[in-house]
Write an enzyme that holds these catalytic residues in place. Structure first.
Site, PDB file in Angstrom:
ATOM      1  N   HIS A 153     -76.973 -22.713 -51.789  1.00 39.98           N
ATOM      2  CA  HIS A 153     -77.424 -21.715 -50.591  1.00 39.98           C
ATOM      3  C   HIS A 153     -78.855 -22.220 -50.238  1.00 39.98           C
ATOM      4  CE1 HIS A 153     -73.949 -19.003 -50.004  1.00 39.98           C
ATOM      5  NE2 HIS A 153     -73.773 -18.784 -51.441  1.00 39.98           N
ATOM      6  N   LYS A 209     -76.159  -6.243 -46.704  1.00 38.91           N
ATOM      7  CA  LYS A 209     -76.576  -6.242 -45.262  1.00 38.91           C
ATOM      8  C   LYS A 209     -76.035  -5.282 -44.297  1.00 38.91           C
ATOM      9  CE  LYS A 209     -75.814 -10.078 -42.705  1.00 38.91           C
ATOM     10  NZ  LYS A 209     -75.282  -9.713 -41.482  1.00 38.91           N
TER      11      LYS A 209
END
Length: 952
Positions: free
Chosen positions: A157, A601
């Site tokens: 990532h 999120k």
């Protein structure tokens, strides 16, 4: 950051003395860095850095406003070249402080072991003692290991900001620092210091940043370095340690019966197989990943077998051997007269030759040492393990048991764990891609012209019907889109990889954005199209009589709505007879993946954690009714906002019945380096995973009577708090006009996207919508500006508004309930502990500097004011519940670590803001961008990430 042992607040002199070696190491490394700085950059730059350091420390420790103003003045006066030097100096100090802290963790752990202290929480010994005290029998412990699967899964990532060259240099510094704890002569100590100086100088002269975009191949190599450093040796060693602890805590009646654990800890990887949002992953990258993984494990095996050949110099003139060992030696290509009485050596030379032949057949470019003669390659890793077992059995039966443990035993264990594939490579793709591919296949086959437009019921009906048909949709004689060709090619590559490297090489297919049953059935049909789903039909009735699935289809539930529908979707999916038959063939086991990042999120910290908890509970109930074993795959990130925090606490905080001996979890970004770049730290983190899974699976749960009633009350309160937190979070992030502009202006998100720190784009789509932004850079950006908003926002307003409902008596009652939840409910206690850690790393004064980057003053003031108010409410409510007046009151070691290192982070943050201002101003005015300014921003990102540690 690894969790520190809990000690009372206000540590005494003894505790301070324990930290003296840490302070000494930090002073040493800081002094060496200063010397290197003076040598490389000159005395003037050194003096500038030193003045800034002293001022920053004074400002941080004394909260002196005059020092703060002085610090700002100093930083603004820097030339561009000085700025780069200052940023590099403070960034490297953060890196060196991390090394010193890791070494101190190892030092303290060894001190406990040498002192014969009680087993520490998180150790296998502690877990076994706890189970023994709870009355769990040894047979249950042994059965646990027979059926368990614990799998850390490394993922690539874009938050891993360190280059491999930097990691290699830092590893050598760690080794030299550890060496100083041993008795050294004055000459040896001086030489050690010289070598440390050289390593720090190497770091200074090594480019910290990548100037080219990181490729998937680079990410694969980076991940493989952790196998060489930690996993290849520490995992087999961990197995041996566990076997010894079990034998000590739960001795068997027949002492001659040795415990031999199956390979229950297995490594996983997404690097090269995860193509969700990454256009750079395809069939070629997946095949390359397996070639490189296989080469890495064969290099290890060949080196170990060669070393064993030198060590096992046993002569039949002195001791006998088994007939099987003699046969293995006779089959060897080694016919030297000098070794005719040394069958172990001859057998190992034969093993080496077979391994070398296998390595070449599986893609290895070269073998370091040429084998003595030709030999047939192994058909499978199991055959290699069986040959090693022949050596083990022969030694055991001929007075050679002591010769097994040093190398042969760990090599055999490694062969069981890693096979010829090293790590299981997961495949992952988004559900919308599968839908597009099948839409094209259906249309080209004249079956259905617009599959995507069908209602869900019709999709399921069509997919099931197609699964039951003998023919394929795909024709080799028709042209298809590049996307369809690529998706089918990667599934065919998976089939070939399983054939070449073994079934464990690839066995999972994860579906991102799973929202319906058809999302799961689509992947079953795509497996049928590519030879991964084997179906047999009755010749006369054309009915399916047998089916076998090669890749388990795993849904990934990510957003809040998806988590709420998870149990419903799985119930409908498993109710289908065809699916239930396939699950039975999987051993009545089904995996479900839960996404921490996107749910946070989407709904904020509190709601994300609560919806994950509820989803797990519902899934456990559903799977129990269906008679299917549930394995949860936790998609955790580095930050608390993305499910991070101590893994041990996180596993123990899972709802009852959700672990049950089966767990997979992702290790992401810079957390991989933090946990596994040091072998001792890596061993400890692997042990923590096993110990937590063992405790969570076997410790009795109080699920009835008064405790169950109390838990129900806790859960009702949590439901109300979650709803309030969700509204507060969504109102700020998704419903406040201009919030997106505020986020992009007040954080370095745009600059992070420019960094060459990952092969994957920062956003799924070319938009500025928060919805399309990946959760990883979202959390990373908030960490850089020291707000860490995803790890706490919404909690304060939720708790304060809930407490204020009703009269004074009701307020008192509700507060008492929250305090009971904190003391008695591991889920809530862990949630608050993680939030406490995030708040300790939050700095509103620094964050206000980033807010100044927002040009629209009205927007800036309105949003930042709301964030400040919520932060105040959150800190107030946390103190009200826990009774702690200071951050990390129960973790003073971590508190001191943060306090000491943040004085060195402040200059980086202030400089980053100044550099971003210059960079954006030049861009807005159409001037040529100064490469030194851009480099300074990127260097500061690296340094801040290193200082905060779990930021990605």
């Amino acid at each position: 950051m690894a969790k520190q042992p809990n000690t009372p607040a206000g540590a005494n002199k003894a505790t301070a003395d324990k930290d003296a070696p840490l302070k000494e190491d930090i002073r040493l490394l800081g002094r060496l860095l200063g010397n290197v700085l003076r040598e490389q950059e000159g005395d003037a730059v050194f003096q500038v850095v030193e003045t800034i350091r002293q001022t920053a420390v004074r400002f941080r420790r004394e909260s002196d406003a005059q020092s703060g103003a002085e610090l700002n003045k100093l930083l603004k006066k820097l030339t561009r070249d000085q700025t780069i030097s200052v940023v590099r100096a403070f960034s490297y100090f953060s890196h060196l402080a991390n090394i010193a802290e890791d070494q101190h963790h190892n030092r303290r752990r060894r001190a406990h072991l040498l002192a014969g202290s009680a087993p520490q929480q998180g150790s296998i010994a502690y877990a076994l003692s706890k189970l023994d005290d709870a009355g769990v029998p040894g047979s249950a412990v042994r059965n646990f290991f027979k059926e368990a699967l614990i799998s850390p899964v490394l993922t690539a990532h874009p938050t891993e900001v360190q280059r491999k060259s930097t990691l290699d240099a830092e590893r050598e510094i760690a080794r030299l620092l550890a060496e100083r704890d041993h008795p050294l002569t004055p000459r040896e100590m001086a030489q050690n210091t010289q070598l440390l100086h050289a390593c720090v100088a190497t770091l200074w002269q090594t480019r910290m940043l990548r100037y080219t975009k990181l490729t998937v191949a680079d990410e694969i190599e980076n991940a493989l370095s952790y196998y060489r450093i930690t996993f290849l040796r520490e995992l087999p060693t961990l197995y041996a340690d566990i076997e010894q602890e079990i034998a000590a805590h739960f001795p068997q009646r027949h002492a001659s019966v040795e415990l031999d654990l199956p390979p229950f800890v297995q490594m996983g990887s997404w690097i090269g197989g995860d193509r969700d949002g990454n256009p750079n992953v395809n069939a070629g990258t997946m095949q390359h990943a397996l070639v490189r993984q296989s080469t890495a494990i064969f290099d290890f095996y060949l080196e170990e077998v060669h070393a064993l050949g030198a060590e096992l110099s046993i002569s039949t003139l002195l001791v006998g051997v088994s007939p099987e060992l003699e046969a293995l030696a006779d089959a060897s290509p080694d016919h030297s007269a000098h070794r005719m009485d040394e069958p172990y050596r001859r057998a190992l030379i034969g093993l080496y030759a077979r391994l070398a032949a296998t390595a070449r057949a599986l893609g290895a470019a070269h073998v370091l040492r040429q084998e003595v003669g030709p030999a047939a390659p192994y058909a499978s890793a199991d055959d290699f393990t069986r040959d090693l077992q022949v050596l083990v059995d022969s030694l055991k039966s001929h007075h050679g048991a002591a010769l097994i443990r040093p190398r042969l035993g760990t090599l055999k264990r490694a062969s069981e764990i890693f096979g010829f594939h090293l790590a299981t490579l997961d495949m992952r793709q988004s559900s919308d891609v599968h839908e597009r591919v099948l839409s094209e296949l259906f249309a080209r086959a004249k079956v259905e012209q617009d599959y995507a437009a069908l209602p869900e019921e019709r999709k399921v009906e069509l997919l099931l019907d197609e699964l039951n048909k003998p023919r394929l949709l795909h024709s080799p004689y028709l042209p298809y889109s590049s996307e369809t060709d690529s998706e089918l090619a990667i599934l065919r590559a998976a089939r070939d990889i399983r054939h070449r490297y073994g079934e464990r090489a690839i066995r999972n297919y994860i579906i991102s954005h799973t929202e319906t049953v058809s999302d799961l059935l689509e992947v079953l049909l795509l497996q049928k199209e590519t030879g991964l789903l084997h179906i047999e039909w009755n010749d006369t009735s054309a009915q399916v009589t047998e089916a076998q699935l090669e890749l388990m289809v795993i849904p990934l539930f990510e957003t809040i709505p998806d988590l709420r529908c998870a149990a419903e979707i799985m119930e409908a999916f498993m109710a289908l007879p065809q699916v239930r038959h396939l699950i039975a063939k999987q051993g009545d086991l089904q995996e479900v993946m839960l996404g921490y990042s996107d749910s946070n999120k989407d709904g904020g910290f509190l709601t994300s954690n609560w919806e994950l908890y509820k989803a797990e509970t519902r899934l456990v109930e559903l799977f129990d009714r269906a008679g299917v074993k549930l394995r949860l795959f936790h998609g955790r990130g580095g930050t608390v906002g993305r499910g991070g925090g101590p893994s041990y606490d996180a596993i123990l905080a899972q709802p009852a019945g959700t672990v049950n001996g089966q767990i997979r979890l992702t290790e992401q970004g810079e957390i991989i380096a933090s946990k596994f770049s040091n072998p001792e730290i890596g061993h400890r983190n692997l042990e923590l995973l096993v110990a937590a899974t063992l405790e969570a699976s076997l410790m009795p749960h109080a699920e009835e009577g008064r405790q169950a009633k109390k838990l129900a009350g806790f859960e009702r309160a949590m439901e109300e708090l979650s709803e309030r937190a969700y509204r507060g979070y969504r109102d700020l992030v998704y419903e406040t006009p201009g919030f997106t502009d505020y986020f992009f202006a007040s954080t370095p998100i745009a600059e992070i996207a420019e960094l060459n720190i990952g092969s994957r784009p920062a956003s799924r789509k070319s938009t500025r919508r928060i919805e399309d932004l990946r959760a990883i850079p979202w959390g990373f950006s908030w960490g850089q500006c020291r707000l860490l908003l995803p790890g706490w926002y919404g909690f304060g307003s939720a708790v304060s508004s809930w407490l204020l409902e009703g009269d004074a008596a009701e307020h008192k009652k509700r507060l008492a309930l929250l305090r009971a939840m904190y003391k008695e409910w591991p889920f809530f206690a862990t949630l608050l502990s993680n939030m406490d850690m995030v708040l300790s790393k939050t700095d509103l004064a620094v964050a206000s500097r980033y807010a100044e980057l927002v040009a629209d003053r009205k927007l800036r003031n309105s949003i930042f004011k709301r964030i400040l108010a919520e932060h105040h409410r959150t800190a107030e409510c946390l103190a009200l519940i826990t009774g702690a007046k200071e951050r990390l009151a129960n973790n003073p070691l971590l508190a001191r670590s943060i306090k000491n290192r943040f004085a060195y982070l402040d200059p980086l943050n202030h400089l980053q803001v100044e550099l971003i201002k210059r960079h954006r101003a030049a861009s807005a005015e159409g001037r040529k961008l100064d490469e030194r300014v851009r480099r300074g921003i990127h260097l500061s990102i690296n340094g801040i990430a290193a200082g905060l540690r779990n930021t990605g």
